[in-house]
Design a protein around this motif. Structure first.
Motif, PDB file in Angstrom:
ATOM      1  N   SER A   1       0.816  -1.215   0.000  1.00  0.00           N
ATOM      2  CA  SER A   1       0.000   0.000   0.000  1.00  0.00           C
ATOM      3  C   SER A   1       0.851   1.268   0.000  1.00  0.00           C
ATOM      4  O   SER A   1       0.326   2.372   0.121  1.00  0.00           O
ATOM      5  N   GLY A   2       2.172   1.097  -0.131  1.00  0.00           N
ATOM      6  CA  GLY A   2       3.059   2.263  -0.140  1.00  0.00           C
ATOM      7  C   GLY A   2       3.152   2.958   1.208  1.00  0.00           C
ATOM      8  O   GLY A   2       3.344   4.180   1.269  1.00  0.00           O
ATOM      9  N   LEU A   3       3.046   2.196   2.292  1.00  0.00           N
ATOM     10  CA  LEU A   3       3.081   2.782   3.628  1.00  0.00           C
ATOM     11  C   LEU A   3       4.512   3.062   4.076  1.00  0.00           C
ATOM     12  O   LEU A   3       5.475   2.563   3.489  1.00  0.00           O
ATOM     13  N   HIS A   4       4.641   3.852   5.126  1.00  0.00           N
ATOM     14  CA  HIS A   4       5.938   4.193   5.702  1.00  0.00           C
ATOM     15  C   HIS A   4       6.681   2.920   6.106  1.00  0.00           C
ATOM     16  O   HIS A   4       6.084   1.977   6.607  1.00  0.00           O
ATOM     17  N   GLN A   5       7.990   2.899   5.910  1.00  0.00           N
ATOM     18  CA  GLN A   5       8.780   1.713   6.218  1.00  0.00           C
ATOM     19  C   GLN A   5       8.784   1.417   7.722  1.00  0.00           C
ATOM     20  O   GLN A   5       8.992   2.293   8.545  1.00  0.00           O
ATOM     21  N   MET A   6       8.536   0.157   8.051  1.00  0.00           N
ATOM     22  CA  MET A   6       8.609  -0.299   9.437  1.00  0.00           C
ATOM     23  C   MET A   6       9.796  -1.244   9.572  1.00  0.00           C
ATOM     24  O   MET A   6       9.953  -2.173   8.766  1.00  0.00           O
ATOM     25  N   ILE A   7      10.636  -1.027  10.573  1.00  0.00           N
ATOM     26  CA  ILE A   7      11.793  -1.891  10.770  1.00  0.00           C
ATOM     27  C   ILE A   7      11.864  -2.356  12.218  1.00  0.00           C
ATOM     28  O   ILE A   7      11.275  -1.746  13.106  1.00  0.00           O
ATOM     29  N   LEU A   8      12.602  -3.428  12.426  1.00  0.00           N
ATOM     30  CA  LEU A   8      12.793  -3.959  13.771  1.00  0.00           C
ATOM     31  C   LEU A   8      13.653  -3.001  14.578  1.00  0.00           C
ATOM     32  O   LEU A   8      14.541  -2.335  14.044  1.00  0.00           O
ATOM     33  N   GLY A   9      13.404  -2.950  15.889  1.00  0.00           N
ATOM     34  CA  GLY A   9      14.185  -2.080  16.761  1.00  0.00           C
ATOM     35  C   GLY A   9      15.643  -2.492  16.842  1.00  0.00           C
ATOM     36  O   GLY A   9      16.079  -3.476  16.231  1.00  0.00           O
ATOM     37  N   ASN A  10      16.406  -1.771  17.606  1.00  0.00           N
ATOM     38  CA  ASN A  10      17.850  -1.960  17.677  1.00  0.00           C
ATOM     39  C   ASN A  10      18.231  -3.180  18.509  1.00  0.00           C
ATOM     40  O   ASN A  10      17.788  -3.335  19.647  1.00  0.00           O
ATOM     41  N   VAL A  11      19.070  -4.045  17.939  1.00  0.00           N
ATOM     42  CA  VAL A  11      19.554  -5.233  18.638  1.00  0.00           C
ATOM     43  C   VAL A  11      20.790  -4.844  19.449  1.00  0.00           C
ATOM     44  O   VAL A  11      21.780  -4.385  18.882  1.00  0.00           O
ATOM     45  N   PRO A  12      20.773  -5.003  20.792  1.00  0.00           N
ATOM     46  CA  PRO A  12      21.913  -4.560  21.608  1.00  0.00           C
ATOM     47  C   PRO A  12      23.173  -5.411  21.405  1.00  0.00           C
ATOM     48  O   PRO A  12      24.230  -4.882  21.057  1.00  0.00           O
TER      49      PRO A  12
ATOM     50  N   TRP B   1       2.468  -5.663   8.470  1.00  0.00           N
ATOM     51  CA  TRP B   1       2.404  -4.270   8.027  1.00  0.00           C
ATOM     52  C   TRP B   1       2.533  -4.150   6.509  1.00  0.00           C
ATOM     53  O   TRP B   1       1.731  -3.479   5.858  1.00  0.00           O
ATOM     54  N   ASN B   2       3.527  -4.813   5.935  1.00  0.00           N
ATOM     55  CA  ASN B   2       3.768  -4.659   4.501  1.00  0.00           C
ATOM     56  C   ASN B   2       2.664  -5.272   3.641  1.00  0.00           C
ATOM     57  O   ASN B   2       2.532  -4.931   2.468  1.00  0.00           O
ATOM     58  N   THR B   3       1.881  -6.188   4.209  1.00  0.00           N
ATOM     59  CA  THR B   3       0.787  -6.804   3.447  1.00  0.00           C
ATOM     60  C   THR B   3      -0.567  -6.156   3.736  1.00  0.00           C
ATOM     61  O   THR B   3      -1.562  -6.516   3.109  1.00  0.00           O
TER      62      THR B   3
END
Length: 541
Positions: A254-265, A436-438
């Motif tokens: 749907s061309g939505l804002h990119q969602m990414i996984l949080g920071n891995v310590p 989210w991407n689907t």
């Protein structure tokens, strides 16, 4: 029905003997009822030696040999028919018995892909390794569904199996169902319900019941909430519609804002701090703003647990090393990474002052917990300022437009991710690539975005009204309506605004929501027709 018609497979010897005895007793009781006590006693003793309950591993045994189909005197050719694409020792089998159907009923073991022991993993390999490279990621119960489907291809009958609902959610659907859905139809289904038993320490399990057949005639039925609904087709997600399977996507359809996984310590606990540990660093307030951040995972956001971290950019490293308390922690991170068996982590020892990733919003971040309770009416999504960062226990939208929060907290999005993302035990397990991407969203006008932004602001203001109540408090379904009505009202208004964008009115129920979303997903992912790229010939004057 003769006792010889009942066949069974049970891996435990004692249980197999009990099942056999139960059949003998049931036959005796029927004889008493229809033939009388005297005739029943004559038939009962001596007990028959035959045993129609096989003690063994159902995934290793040949179901056809244990329960051959009841033919009508015709020869059945098996070559090339089974799902493995293999032939039997004999290419023809002749069944001269009376005609009939075979019904498979079962309650197979529930063991997730990560909880299988070596022998169970070998069972899945035996059944499914030739069918898919993803067999290691399949639940144990998939083996039983595959064996049943293979049997139904060669016989006239149907199967009804109880399963954990995971087989119809998340990655299990694209990994498993394409193996059988082209040849097998779901003829009835009972959607998810909690099945408890009388065992001690019983936690209950979320299950579904799925009926399958290779020859389906007539209507299909979906059972849910004490009601039955007749439909034309039941998809692997146990909803009405085509056999559509949602696959993970690297980009939003749907061309939505990119969602990414949080920071891995990956720092051995040396860059993460409690409030007490933060104070023990004994650094100035100004340096604290530069070198530390409030950090959130799922628990920290939902329950408002306070947690902090050292957030040291390269340009601030010398400033951080001026504090012995910080320098010591950085050295511990270096040693931790150097001792790792992971070569990539060892390489990170050279930048031991940093997390593996250092993503942070310049102005704001929308946080989406990876795991959250299924009992809530809405996903516990929130907004963080630039002084905060998140761990890999959550997903993030960095510096997005605020209307995205409206989409994420909607009932529409909740029912979508509950279906396509799957669950961890009974909790929602979020996925950016699968949830989210689907997620199908219609094209939003400027006015739509303005309305949704205002709606998102109202939800945040409603939460603020009840400060210091936590997200866990406000979204508790037992307390939400009575104690936090403004939050509930804000969400209801948000759902109305968004759903009117989709269909011009509120949806009647979650079933209608899902069917609309799958319809849109089908349209948005359908192959686009090729454009005519042939150049027109220029005509000469």
């Amino acid at each position: 029905i003769n006792i010889e018609n009942f066949r069974g497979i049970e891996i435990r010897h004692f249980a197999a003997e009990v099942a056999r005895l139960a059949l003998v007793i049931a036959e005796y009781q029927c004889n008493v009822l229809y033939l009388g006590d005297q005739q029943a006693n004559l038939l009962f003793l001596p007990l028959k030696k035959e045993n129609w309950i096989t003690c063994g591993n159902a995934l290793r045994l040949d179901w056809l040999s244990l329960c051959p189909p009841m033919g009508t005197g015709v020869k059945v050719r098996y070559e090339g028919l089974d799902l493995w694409g293999e032939t039997y020792d004999q290419t023809e089998m002749d069944f001269e018995n009376a005609g009939g159907e075979t019904y498979i009923c079962g309650n197979p073991p529930y063991i997730g892909d990560k909880k299988q022991d070596k022998l169970q993993k070998k069972d899945i390999e035996f059944v499914l390794a030739t069918q898919t490279k993803r067999w290691r990621s399949l639940d144990y119960i998939c083996g039983f569904f595959f064996k049943a489907a293979n049997y139904l291809l060669l016989t006239n009958g149907s199967a009804g199996l109880v399963s954990t609902n995971s087989i119809c959610q998340g990655q299990q659907v694209p990994y498993f169902w394409p193996l059988i859905i082209k040849d097998i139809e779901i003829i009835f289904a009972h959607t998810s319900f909690k099945w408890s038993n009388l065992a001690s320490h019983n936690a209950g399990v979320m299950v579904v019941i799925i009926g399958m057949s290779s020859k389906s005639e007539g209507e299909k039925v979906i059972y849910s909430n004490n009601a039955a609904r007749v439909v034309k087709n039941i998809s692997p997600y146990l909803i009405s519609g085509k056999n559509l399977i949602v696959a993970s996507s690297r980009n939003s359809i749907s061309g939505l804002h990119q969602m990414i996984l949080g920071n891995v310590p990956k720092e051995g606990g040396n860059l993460l701090l409690t409030k007490t540990e933060l104070e023990d660093l004994e650094i100035s307030d100004n340096d604290k703003k530069i070198l530390t951040k409030r950090i959130y995972g799922s628990s920290e956001f939902i329950k408002s647990n306070q947690r902090y971290c050292l957030w040291i950019e390269d340009e601030n490293l010398s400033q951080a090393n001026s504090y012995e308390s910080i320098k010591t922690r950085i050295e511990k991170v270096r040693k931790f990474r150097l001792l790792s068996v992971d070569s990539a982590l060892r390489e990170m020892a050279s930048s031991s002052h940093k997390f593996r990733e250092m993503n942070i919003g310049k102005n704001k971040t929308i946080i989406i917990p990876r795991v959250s309770s299924e009992s809530r009416y809405y996903l516990p999504v929130g907004l963080l300022d630039q002084g905060c960062t998140i761990t890999d226990a959550a997903y993030a939208l960095y510096d997005p437009d605020l209307f995205y929060l409206s989409l994420l907290v909607s009932r529409l999005h909740l029912v979508w991710i509950a279906t396509v993302c799957g669950k961890l035990k009974t909790d929602f397990r979020y996925s950016n690539t699968l949830g989210w991407n689907t997620f199908p969203v219609p094209t939003l006008t400027s006015q739509n975005k303005t309305d949704l932004t205002r709606s998102a602001e109202n939800i945040l203001l409603a939460r603020e009204h009840y400060f210091p109540a936590t997200i866990a408090d406000m979204y508790d379904p037992k307390r939400m309506d009575k104690e936090y009505p403004k939050v509930r009202e804000a969400h209801q208004r948000n759902d109305e605004i968004l759903e009117r964008i989709y269909i011009g009115r509120r949806f009647k129920n979650d079933t209608e929501r899902l069917e609309k979303l799958f319809e849109m997903y089908t349209q948005m992912t359908a192959p686009k027709p090729l454009e005519n790229t042939k150049k027109k010939r220029k005509t000469q004057p």
